[in-house]
Design a protein around this motif. Structure first.
Motif, PDB file in Angstrom:
ATOM      1  N   VAL A 139     -14.480 -24.137 -34.371  1.00 12.81           N
ATOM      2  CA  VAL A 139     -14.335 -24.539 -35.772  1.00 12.81           C
ATOM      3  C   VAL A 139     -13.147 -25.490 -35.931  1.00 12.81           C
ATOM      4  CG1 VAL A 139     -13.913 -23.707 -38.116  1.00 12.81           C
ATOM      5  CG2 VAL A 139     -15.404 -22.409 -36.590  1.00 12.81           C
ATOM      6  N   THR A 140     -12.042 -25.175 -35.233  1.00  9.77           N
ATOM      7  CA  THR A 140     -10.873 -26.047 -35.293  1.00  9.77           C
ATOM      8  C   THR A 140     -11.181 -27.421 -34.721  1.00  9.77           C
ATOM      9  OG1 THR A 140      -9.419 -24.117 -35.083  1.00  9.77           O
ATOM     10  CG2 THR A 140      -8.463 -26.276 -34.623  1.00  9.77           C
ATOM     11  N   LEU A 141     -11.916 -27.448 -33.618  1.00  8.59           N
ATOM     12  CA  LEU A 141     -12.257 -28.720 -32.991  1.00  8.59           C
ATOM     13  C   LEU A 141     -13.137 -29.568 -33.905  1.00  8.59           C
ATOM     14  CD1 LEU A 141     -11.963 -30.388 -30.432  1.00  8.59           C
ATOM     15  CD2 LEU A 141     -13.991 -29.260 -29.518  1.00  8.59           C
ATOM     16  N   ILE A 142     -14.099 -28.942 -34.568  1.00  9.54           N
ATOM     17  CA  ILE A 142     -14.938 -29.684 -35.510  1.00  9.54           C
ATOM     18  C   ILE A 142     -14.096 -30.201 -36.673  1.00  9.54           C
ATOM     19  CG2 ILE A 142     -16.844 -29.473 -37.145  1.00  9.54           C
ATOM     20  CD1 ILE A 142     -18.146 -27.499 -35.263  1.00  9.54           C
ATOM     21  N   GLY A 143     -13.142 -29.395 -37.145  1.00  5.70           N
ATOM     22  CA  GLY A 143     -12.267 -29.838 -38.230  1.00  5.70           C
ATOM     23  C   GLY A 143     -11.399 -31.021 -37.819  1.00  5.70           C
ATOM     24  N   ILE A 144     -10.843 -30.970 -36.598  1.00  5.20           N
ATOM     25  CA  ILE A 144     -10.019 -32.088 -36.120  1.00  5.20           C
ATOM     26  C   ILE A 144     -10.861 -33.352 -35.988  1.00  5.20           C
ATOM     27  CG2 ILE A 144      -8.684 -32.930 -34.147  1.00  5.20           C
ATOM     28  CD1 ILE A 144      -7.753 -30.068 -33.685  1.00  5.20           C
ATOM     29  N   SER A 145     -12.073 -33.211 -35.462  1.00  6.64           N
ATOM     30  CA  SER A 145     -12.958 -34.363 -35.316  1.00  6.64           C
ATOM     31  C   SER A 145     -13.280 -34.973 -36.682  1.00  6.64           C
ATOM     32  CB  SER A 145     -14.248 -33.954 -34.602  1.00  6.64           C
ATOM     33  OG  SER A 145     -13.977 -33.446 -33.313  1.00  6.64           O
ATOM     34  N   GLN A 146     -13.486 -34.114 -37.678  1.00  7.00           N
ATOM     35  CA  GLN A 146     -13.749 -34.621 -39.027  1.00  7.00           C
ATOM     36  C   GLN A 146     -12.541 -35.388 -39.558  1.00  7.00           C
ATOM     37  OE1 GLN A 146     -16.272 -34.489 -41.371  1.00  7.00           O
ATOM     38  NE2 GLN A 146     -17.714 -33.708 -39.869  1.00  7.00           N
ATOM     39  N   LEU A 149     -23.801 -30.124 -32.870  1.00  7.05           N
ATOM     40  CA  LEU A 149     -25.096 -29.698 -32.351  1.00  7.05           C
ATOM     41  C   LEU A 149     -24.998 -28.317 -31.716  1.00  7.05           C
ATOM     42  CD1 LEU A 149     -26.371 -33.051 -30.784  1.00  7.05           C
ATOM     43  CD2 LEU A 149     -27.103 -31.996 -32.919  1.00  7.05           C
ATOM     44  N   PHE A 150     -23.911 -28.049 -30.961  1.00  2.00           N
ATOM     45  CA  PHE A 150     -23.724 -26.719 -30.375  1.00  2.00           C
ATOM     46  C   PHE A 150     -23.648 -25.649 -31.467  1.00  2.00           C
ATOM     47  CE2 PHE A 150     -21.428 -28.818 -26.573  1.00  2.00           C
ATOM     48  CZ  PHE A 150     -22.650 -29.055 -25.960  1.00  2.00           C
ATOM     49  N   ALA A 151     -22.902 -25.931 -32.530  1.00  7.25           N
ATOM     50  CA  ALA A 151     -22.771 -24.957 -33.623  1.00  7.25           C
ATOM     51  C   ALA A 151     -24.115 -24.720 -34.308  1.00  7.25           C
ATOM     52  CB  ALA A 151     -21.734 -25.442 -34.634  1.00  7.25           C
ATOM     53  N   ALA A 152     -24.911 -25.772 -34.490  1.00  5.24           N
ATOM     54  CA  ALA A 152     -26.221 -25.619 -35.136  1.00  5.24           C
ATOM     55  C   ALA A 152     -27.148 -24.765 -34.275  1.00  5.24           C
ATOM     56  CB  ALA A 152     -26.838 -26.992 -35.401  1.00  5.24           C
ATOM     57  N   VAL A 153     -27.147 -24.997 -32.957  1.00  6.47           N
ATOM     58  CA  VAL A 153     -27.985 -24.189 -32.058  1.00  6.47           C
ATOM     59  C   VAL A 153     -27.534 -22.728 -32.084  1.00  6.47           C
ATOM     60  CG1 VAL A 153     -28.636 -23.822 -29.650  1.00  6.47           C
ATOM     61  CG2 VAL A 153     -28.591 -26.134 -30.586  1.00  6.47           C
TER      62      VAL A 153
END
Length: 465
Positions: A375-382, A351-355
């Protein structure tokens, strides 16, 4: 006395033609800001009536490339201008610019000062051969429809730099300028283009979902009764569009849906604002790549968890509820009946990235960047999410073995009802299978039905409404 008066009158009459032929005031640029002071908008800008008069009687002589409009909210024009051959590189680097616009269609001989609108020129960074000038024109963005303007760029020199140039007027302006027509889009129209793109795409997805999940809608209508929405209204929920084949709202699909719609809206806005197909920055491509990869890998874990004979046995005995599952918002953060903090983390930072994409990408989509850590954090979460989806497949393998065992025991009991060993095996398998069914199917598992299940007992199929 009379002769003296007549002589003075004759002298005044003779001076009038000379005064009429005197040149008008020369055009002056704003006073340049000294290099040791912070940049600010200059003052004492050229008198607009003098500028209009100068444009009416002179021709542009400054080399100019096509003018383009940026996607910023305040109308901003980018003007790339080449260094004239008669100007030295040193003078070129010390040059500064002024810009005005006036409505297209005005004849040069009819141009007046009130037609001109001055722009705020940002400090350029020239090379030896060219420079790109950014000029802000807040007053030309009115209404909904694009407007046509003539853009005029004046080249100015700091009188304290370099040698005296004969082309200077009053030491602060070169009598050379560039003029070019262009269409300027409006913020309202560009914003409407972005919003309508998102709306059209979402409505198309909702219509497709209403056709694909018609059986699920019928089940929800039976549950809600009179208060149930229409099939299309039901499909407008993001949870319905982003659900997987088991009726769960998939986090990875929701992320892809979110970023696709946001990027489509921003792309349409920028294209409407600039009139060009914008390029995507590396951050945007990386973000889409991470979410699409996660969604693809998650789909690989969505294969059928049950072998066909075992699934039919579960539905036939009534142990598994055959009605479609309705997706819920809690599916985005829930896993195995509890809140999964890895899902919460992935959802929040998505949501933060989309905003950030909406706020910053609309101004400069080509150079939009996200912090590498985000970006790394979103990748790890994925990656953690996909791994979590894959882990239950081991439970499904174990469940298939347990169901095969109870089905075998049931067949032996039905073949010989007096076989006490087979009946004991059936009861033991029935009691042991409950935990595995609960882990895999959660609320779709009817535990009370399993506890009372007897060999060969089956339930009637549900009636179609």
């Amino acid at each position: 006395m009379l002769r003296g008066f007549i002589a003075m009158l004759l002298l005044a009459l003779m001076a009038q033609p000379a005064a009429a032929q005197a040149p008008s005031r020369a055009i002056q640029c704003s006073a340049p800001v000294p290099r040791d002071e912070p940049w600010r908008v200059g003052s004492g800008f050229m008198v607009m009536e003098d500028v209009a008069r100068h444009l009416n009687v002179s021709a542009p002589a400054l080399p100019l490339r096509p003018v383009r409009q940026t996607s910023k909210a305040v109308p901003t024009l980018e003007i790339t201008v080449a260094r004239p051959d008669w100007l030295t590189p040193a003078e070129w680097r010390n040059a500064f610019f002024e810009a005005v616009v006036y409505p297209d269609g005005i004849s040069p001989v009819d141009l007046r000062g009130h037609h001109l609108q001055r722009g705020t020129v940002l400090p350029p960074s020239p090379t030896d051969d060219e420079t790109t000038v950014s000029a802000l024109f807040p007053t030309i963005d009115n209404g909904w429809l694009p407007s046509s303007w003539q853009v005029v760029l004046f080249l100015c020199l700091d009188p304290s730099q370099g040698e005296v140039n004969l082309l200077r007027a009053n030491g602060r302006e070169l009598r050379v300028y560039a003029r070019q027509p262009m269409f300027v889009s409006t913020l309202r129209l560009s914003t409407a283009a972005g919003l309508l793109t998102v709306l059209a795409a979402y409505l198309a997805l909702a219509y497709a979902a209403s056709r694909i999940h018609a059986r699920q809608y019928e089940h929800s209508r039976r549950l809600l009764g009179i208060g149930a929405p229409s099939a299309f209204g039901y499909a407008l929920r993001p949870t319905v569009i982003a659900q997987d084949s088991f009726g769960y709202c998939s986090l990875s699909r929701f992320q892809v849906l979110l970023f696709t719609l946001v990027l489509a809206g921003v792309y349409a806005y920028v294209m409407g604002r600039t009139g060009e197909l914008p390029e995507l920055s590396q951050s945007v491509l990386t973000l889409l790549g991470v979410t699409l990869t996660g969604s693809t890998l998650a789909r690989l874990t969505e294969g059928s968890v049950m072998q066909t004979p075992n699934r039919l046995w579960l539905f036939g005995t009534g142990v598994l509820d055959p009605t479609p599952r309705l997706p819920r918002w809690t599916d985005l953060v829930e896993s195995d009946g509890e809140i999964d903090v890895t899902r919460v983390q992935a959802l929040l930072f998505s949501l933060f990235a989309a905003v950030a994409l909406v706020v910053s990408g609309t101004g400069d989509l080509e150079n939009f960047t996200l912090p590498d850590q985000l970006v790394t954090l979103i990748g790890i979460s994925q990656a953690v999410y996909v791994a979590g989806r894959a882990l239950p497949r081991d439970s499904a393998r174990r469940l298939n073995e347990e169901i095969a065992s109870i089905r075998g025991a049931e067949s032996r009991v039905l073949a010989d009802p007096a076989d006490a060993v087979a009946r004991k095996e059936f009861e033991t398998a029935r009691n042991a299978i409950a935990s595995s069914l609960r882990d895999v199917f959660s609320e779709r598992f009817c535990e009370s039905r399993l506890r009372g299940l007897q060999p060969g007992e089956r339930v009637a199929p549900p009636l179609a409404s």
